[in-house]
Design an enzyme around this catalytic site. Sequence first.
Site, PDB file in Angstrom:
ATOM      1  CB  SER A  18      -0.877   0.013   1.248  1.00 40.60           C
ATOM      2  OG  SER A  18      -0.067   0.283   2.373  1.00 40.60           O
ATOM      3  CE  LYS A  19       0.686   6.702  -3.529  1.00 38.95           C
ATOM      4  NZ  LYS A  19       1.972   6.940  -4.199  1.00 38.95           N
TER       5      LYS A  19
END
Length: 490
Positions: A254-255
Amino acid sequence: MSRPVRVRIAPSPTGTVHLGLCRTALFNWAFARGHEGTFVLRIEDTDAGRSTQESLDAILEGLRWLGLDWDEGPDIGGPHVPYMQSERVDGHRATAQKLLEMGVAYRDFSTPEQLDAWRAEQEARKQMVAYRGEDRDLDAAESQRRADAGEEFALRFRIPDGETSFTDLVRGDVTFPNAEIDDWVLVRRGGGNPTYNFVVVCDDIDMQISHVLRGEEHLTNTPKQILLYSVLGLEAPDFGHLPLMLGKDRKKLSKRTGDTSLGDYRANGYPKAAILNFLALQGWALDGETEVFSMEQLVQNFEATDVSKAGAVFDMDKFGWLAGEYLRQESPAELVEHTAPFVIEAGLLTADQIADRRAWFERVVVSVQERLNLYADLPAWIGHFFVADDAVVYDPKAEKGARKRDRRVELLEAYAGWLKERGSIGDALELGEATKAWVQEHDAKIPDLFQPLRCALTGQPGGPDLFQTLDLLGFEASLARIAAGARRLA
Ligand code: GLU
């Protein structure tokens, strides 16, 4: 299985081009190319609220940039047009009607409030059972009468008793008890949209898809989809679920743990070949040893059954290393082409200036090639070429090293005098040899001159060959920098 290989990716154009999509595309593409198959691009744009043209354009451009060319798709057509899911809705509705008539789907008239109450009751009991609509056994005529009277309903799939098994190409035998699968919605309430699980099967049937390679997050969708093939009397494709791509924290990438979109890696100057190679390593290996391999090797060797089912940890250090491996293999011309945008963006040179000074620029770029991992690393290495000779920025480490050399000023001044007498830089190799002899003649050690000299010329603590740097700077600029260094390091 003897049917022709036809694989697809079916991205939803709802955001940036995620690396997960790129890996799915890569594996499908490699499988198709290695098995005389067809690679189809279908766009799942039925979520009108979230789908955007911008995202669609980015997907097409990104995949094309990676070189993952498709044989059928919305932009090029093919024998199974249309390839935009939103244009296939009439067919989906017709299939829904057919499933209703066959009795494998039923109208569920439950209201959202009733469904909420059912869910709350499940939670209170802490024992989730799969949803079976109260109306699943409603008499067909009664069901029709209520629909005709305008009562809203969702169309649900009637999950049969038993269990659903399949052999996943990646995970092996997988079995889901049907008692754990909801009577899932085919068409949303109130004449709403058909759902993903339903239309993906309709489209895969229409497009004669033979193998579905997709992310593991879809694993629990697969029994639902297989049951649909089964009631339609059709052979389901072979499924292979690719392992999740995990961040270093072993949670889904994820980011938080790293960039997830292709655009970020392009913008950060990762070579395309490194991106492809790295993505291939997310769940697949050539021989368990060779980490750097070409797309030809991938195509020749890729089998879905060789994909690992363990989550693939996205190792940024390895990605950086791999980027360097590819970058260092590039020819001078390739390197210039790929780094120029970063040099322009950093404001060091304009495109015209690069064209005017092409031969020089090529030599500059090549001089630091060994030291780069990413194209974006270049400006920091060569920025000093573009500052005034008395304003070279001294890295604190470079300056500290230079100041440790007690004879720095004396040697810099004397060396400048000697260079001036030489009258030119001449051949870099020869200058290097002559300089070493000069250092000896002055009873000094190599670092006594080289450290202050490098600091004066580039401001950097390390870097490419000093004499190549002198050559690239030119005679006048070199002398000016050495003179400034003698003053500034006094
Ligand atoms: N639109 C779905 C996705 O991008 C497609 C999944 C599938 O391949 O079935 O996740």
